[in-house]
Design a protein around this motif. Sequence first.
Motif, mmCIF file in Angstrom:
data_model
loop_
_atom_site.group_PDB
_atom_site.id
_atom_site.type_symbol
_atom_site.label_atom_id
_atom_site.label_comp_id
_atom_site.label_asym_id
_atom_site.label_seq_id
_atom_site.Cartn_x
_atom_site.Cartn_y
_atom_site.Cartn_z
ATOM 1 N N LEU A 169 0.826 -1.198 0.000
ATOM 2 C CA LEU A 169 0.000 0.000 0.000
ATOM 3 C C LEU A 169 0.869 1.260 0.000
ATOM 4 C CD1 LEU A 169 -2.776 1.282 0.051
ATOM 5 C CD2 LEU A 169 -2.853 0.946 2.534
ATOM 6 N N LEU A 170 1.938 1.253 0.784
ATOM 7 C CA LEU A 170 2.830 2.415 0.811
ATOM 8 C C LEU A 170 3.501 2.615 -0.550
ATOM 9 C CD1 LEU A 170 4.054 4.737 2.368
ATOM 10 C CD2 LEU A 170 5.799 3.169 3.265
ATOM 11 N N LEU A 171 3.886 1.526 -1.200
ATOM 12 C CA LEU A 171 4.509 1.637 -2.521
ATOM 13 C C LEU A 171 3.518 2.202 -3.547
ATOM 14 C CD1 LEU A 171 7.036 1.145 -4.214
ATOM 15 C CD2 LEU A 171 6.239 -1.197 -4.617
ATOM 16 N N LEU A 172 2.259 1.769 -3.455
ATOM 17 C CA LEU A 172 1.229 2.284 -4.363
ATOM 18 C C LEU A 172 0.995 3.779 -4.116
ATOM 19 C CD1 LEU A 172 -0.366 0.891 -6.593
ATOM 20 C CD2 LEU A 172 -2.223 0.528 -4.964
ATOM 21 N N TYR A 174 3.184 5.829 -2.838
ATOM 22 C CA TYR A 174 4.397 6.525 -3.280
ATOM 23 C C TYR A 174 4.398 6.728 -4.795
ATOM 24 C CZ TYR A 174 9.246 7.496 -4.373
ATOM 25 O OH TYR A 174 10.384 8.073 -4.874
ATOM 26 N N ARG A 175 3.980 5.687 -5.511
ATOM 27 C CA ARG A 175 3.970 5.789 -6.978
ATOM 28 C C ARG A 175 2.946 6.814 -7.481
ATOM 29 N NH1 ARG A 175 4.730 -0.712 -8.101
ATOM 30 N NH2 ARG A 175 7.013 -0.692 -8.083
ATOM 31 N N HIS A 176 1.954 7.121 -6.639
ATOM 32 C CA HIS A 176 0.949 8.142 -6.982
ATOM 33 C C HIS A 176 1.114 9.380 -6.089
ATOM 34 C CE1 HIS A 176 -0.800 4.480 -8.691
ATOM 35 N NE2 HIS A 176 -1.484 5.264 -9.499
ATOM 36 N N ARG A 177 2.316 9.591 -5.535
ATOM 37 C CA ARG A 177 2.535 10.668 -4.566
ATOM 38 C C ARG A 177 2.125 12.023 -5.158
ATOM 39 N NH1 ARG A 177 6.970 8.736 -6.768
ATOM 40 N NH2 ARG A 177 8.647 10.064 -7.566
ATOM 41 N N ASN A 178 1.549 12.825 -4.271
ATOM 42 C CA ASN A 178 1.054 14.161 -4.627
ATOM 43 C C ASN A 178 -0.051 14.130 -5.686
ATOM 44 O OD1 ASN A 178 2.949 15.360 -2.813
ATOM 45 N ND2 ASN A 178 4.535 15.050 -4.363
ATOM 46 N N GLU A 179 -0.582 12.939 -5.947
ATOM 47 C CA GLU A 179 -1.744 12.765 -6.817
ATOM 48 C C GLU A 179 -2.785 11.965 -6.036
ATOM 49 O OE1 GLU A 179 -0.325 10.576 -10.139
ATOM 50 O OE2 GLU A 179 1.037 12.153 -10.831
ATOM 51 N N ILE A 180 -3.964 11.799 -6.614
ATOM 52 C CA ILE A 180 -4.998 11.000 -5.950
ATOM 53 C C ILE A 180 -4.815 9.523 -6.315
ATOM 54 C CG2 ILE A 180 -7.472 10.517 -5.788
ATOM 55 C CD1 ILE A 180 -7.971 13.493 -6.299
ATOM 56 N N LEU A 181 -4.693 8.693 -5.284
ATOM 57 C CA LEU A 181 -4.741 7.243 -5.471
ATOM 58 C C LEU A 181 -6.197 6.825 -5.277
ATOM 59 C CD1 LEU A 181 -3.543 4.380 -5.756
ATOM 60 C CD2 LEU A 181 -3.101 4.421 -3.280
ATOM 61 N N GLU A 182 -6.833 6.397 -6.347
ATOM 62 C CA GLU A 182 -8.248 6.046 -6.265
ATOM 63 C C GLU A 182 -8.446 4.820 -5.394
ATOM 64 O OE1 GLU A 182 -10.278 5.785 -9.969
ATOM 65 O OE2 GLU A 182 -9.650 7.776 -10.621
ATOM 66 N N ARG A 183 -9.444 4.927 -4.523
ATOM 67 C CA ARG A 183 -9.720 3.883 -3.533
ATOM 68 C C ARG A 183 -9.964 2.506 -4.181
ATOM 69 N NH1 ARG A 183 -11.155 4.053 1.750
ATOM 70 N NH2 ARG A 183 -12.589 2.474 2.530
ATOM 71 N N ASN A 184 -10.831 2.475 -5.184
ATOM 72 C CA ASN A 184 -11.166 1.198 -5.808
ATOM 73 C C ASN A 184 -9.973 0.595 -6.546
ATOM 74 O OD1 ASN A 184 -13.709 1.334 -4.806
ATOM 75 N ND2 ASN A 184 -14.732 1.733 -6.750
ATOM 76 N N TYR A 185 -9.155 1.466 -7.141
ATOM 77 C CA TYR A 185 -7.957 0.981 -7.829
ATOM 78 C C TYR A 185 -7.008 0.322 -6.824
ATOM 79 C CZ TYR A 185 -3.469 1.034 -10.238
ATOM 80 O OH TYR A 185 -2.259 0.674 -10.768
ATOM 81 N N HIS A 225 -12.269 12.924 -0.117
ATOM 82 C CA HIS A 225 -13.628 12.425 0.067
ATOM 83 C C HIS A 225 -14.236 11.921 -1.244
ATOM 84 C CE1 HIS A 225 -17.487 11.887 1.955
ATOM 85 N NE2 HIS A 225 -18.060 12.603 1.000
ATOM 86 N N GLY A 226 -14.733 10.670 -1.187
ATOM 87 C CA GLY A 226 -15.401 10.086 -2.342
ATOM 88 C C GLY A 226 -14.465 9.602 -3.434
ATOM 89 N N LYS A 227 -13.157 9.798 -3.234
ATOM 90 C CA LYS A 227 -12.211 9.410 -4.295
ATOM 91 C C LYS A 227 -11.134 8.448 -3.815
ATOM 92 C CE LYS A 227 -12.858 13.493 -7.195
ATOM 93 N NZ LYS A 227 -12.200 14.628 -7.882
ATOM 94 N N GLY A 228 -10.405 8.851 -2.762
ATOM 95 C CA GLY A 228 -9.316 7.974 -2.323
ATOM 96 C C GLY A 228 -8.360 8.696 -1.398
ATOM 97 N N TYR A 229 -7.058 8.561 -1.673
ATOM 98 C CA TYR A 229 -6.028 9.084 -0.779
ATOM 99 C C TYR A 229 -4.966 9.829 -1.584
ATOM 100 C CZ TYR A 229 -8.095 5.517 2.206
ATOM 101 O OH TYR A 229 -8.972 4.741 2.914
ATOM 102 N N ARG A 230 -4.271 10.728 -0.906
ATOM 103 C CA ARG A 230 -3.141 11.420 -1.516
ATOM 104 C C ARG A 230 -1.978 11.444 -0.525
ATOM 105 N NH1 ARG A 230 -4.918 16.784 -3.207
ATOM 106 N NH2 ARG A 230 -5.189 16.042 -5.335
ATOM 107 N N LEU A 231 -0.843 10.922 -0.955
ATOM 108 C CA LEU A 231 0.380 10.996 -0.158
ATOM 109 C C LEU A 231 1.089 12.284 -0.491
ATOM 110 C CD1 LEU A 231 2.622 9.788 1.712
ATOM 111 C CD2 LEU A 231 3.573 8.704 -0.328
ATOM 112 N N ILE A 232 1.235 13.160 0.511
ATOM 113 C CA ILE A 232 1.967 14.409 0.350
ATOM 114 C C ILE A 232 3.371 14.222 0.906
ATOM 115 C CG2 ILE A 232 2.040 16.874 0.937
ATOM 116 C CD1 ILE A 232 -0.382 16.156 -0.755
ATOM 117 N N CYS A 233 4.378 14.415 0.078
ATOM 118 C CA CYS A 233 5.759 14.273 0.568
ATOM 119 C C CYS A 233 6.708 15.092 -0.300
ATOM 120 C CB CYS A 233 6.184 12.808 0.597
ATOM 121 S SG CYS A 233 6.258 12.004 -1.004
#
Length: 233
Positions: A169-172, A174-185, A225-233
Motif C-alpha cells: 500500500l505504501l509503494l502504491l 508513493y507511486r501516486h505521490r502528490n496525486e490521488i490514489l483512487e480507492r477502488n484501484y 472524500h469520495g475518491k481515495g487518498y493522496r500521499l503528500i511528501c
Amino acid sequence: EIKRNKMKKRILLAEDDANLGSLLRNYLQAKEYETTLFVNGRAALERFSSGMFDLCILDIMMPEMDGLALAKAVRNADPAIPVIFLTAKNQEEDIIEGFKTGADDYITKPFSMEELLYRIEAIFRRTSGPVETKSEELHQIGAYTFDSKRQHLIFKDQQISLTTKESELLLLLYRHRNEILERNYALKSIWIDDNYFNARSMDVYITRLRKYLKKDPEVKILNIHGKGYRLIC
C-alpha cells in the motif's frame, strides 16, 4: 520451472477441524505446496518458531491459542509473512480484528478449494512481483527512506518492519505521490476485491501508515472524500 518454484513454497496450516484440515492439506499438497497441518495454535507456533514457512493459513477459532493470538505471535517473529484467516463467523469485528494483526486476506467457511487456491496464488504473485533494481527499491518519503524490497521504513536510526500489505500500500501511494490514489484501484490492486470488509481493512492499514509516518510533519496521507487518498511528501 513453475513446478520447481511452487515446491519452494511452504504453508503452515492451523485448523482444529481435523477432517477439514486434512482435506485442505491434501489439496494444497496436490497443488505442489508443501503444507504442514496443526490442530491447535500453540503447536503451530512452536513449529513456526523452528521452521521456515512462506505463508500461514490460520483458523480463527482454535483451542489453546486462537488464530488472532497466533497471528500476532507469528507477526512478531516475521513481520513480512503473509497470513490468511479462515473464519466460520462472518462478523465484521472478527475480520477487522484479523486485519489489525496484519492479515493479508480472509476466507469465510464454507468456501471452495479453488477460491482458497486463488487467494494463495494472488498473494504469492504480489509478494514475488517483478525484480526491482537497487535504485527502484529505495524511495525517499520526506525524511523517511522506504526500502520496498526488504519492507523497511527507515527514519534516522530507527527502522520499522512493514507487513506485506503495508509495504504494498505504501509503494502504491508513493507511486501516486502528490496525486490521488483512487480507492477502488488500490483495493483491486492489492486486495483483488473491493468489497466492504476489504475496504475497512484498507482503512486500518492507512491508519497504521499514518502512525509510522507521523515523525515528519511534512508527510501526510490525506483522505480525498469520495475518491481515495493522496500521499503528500
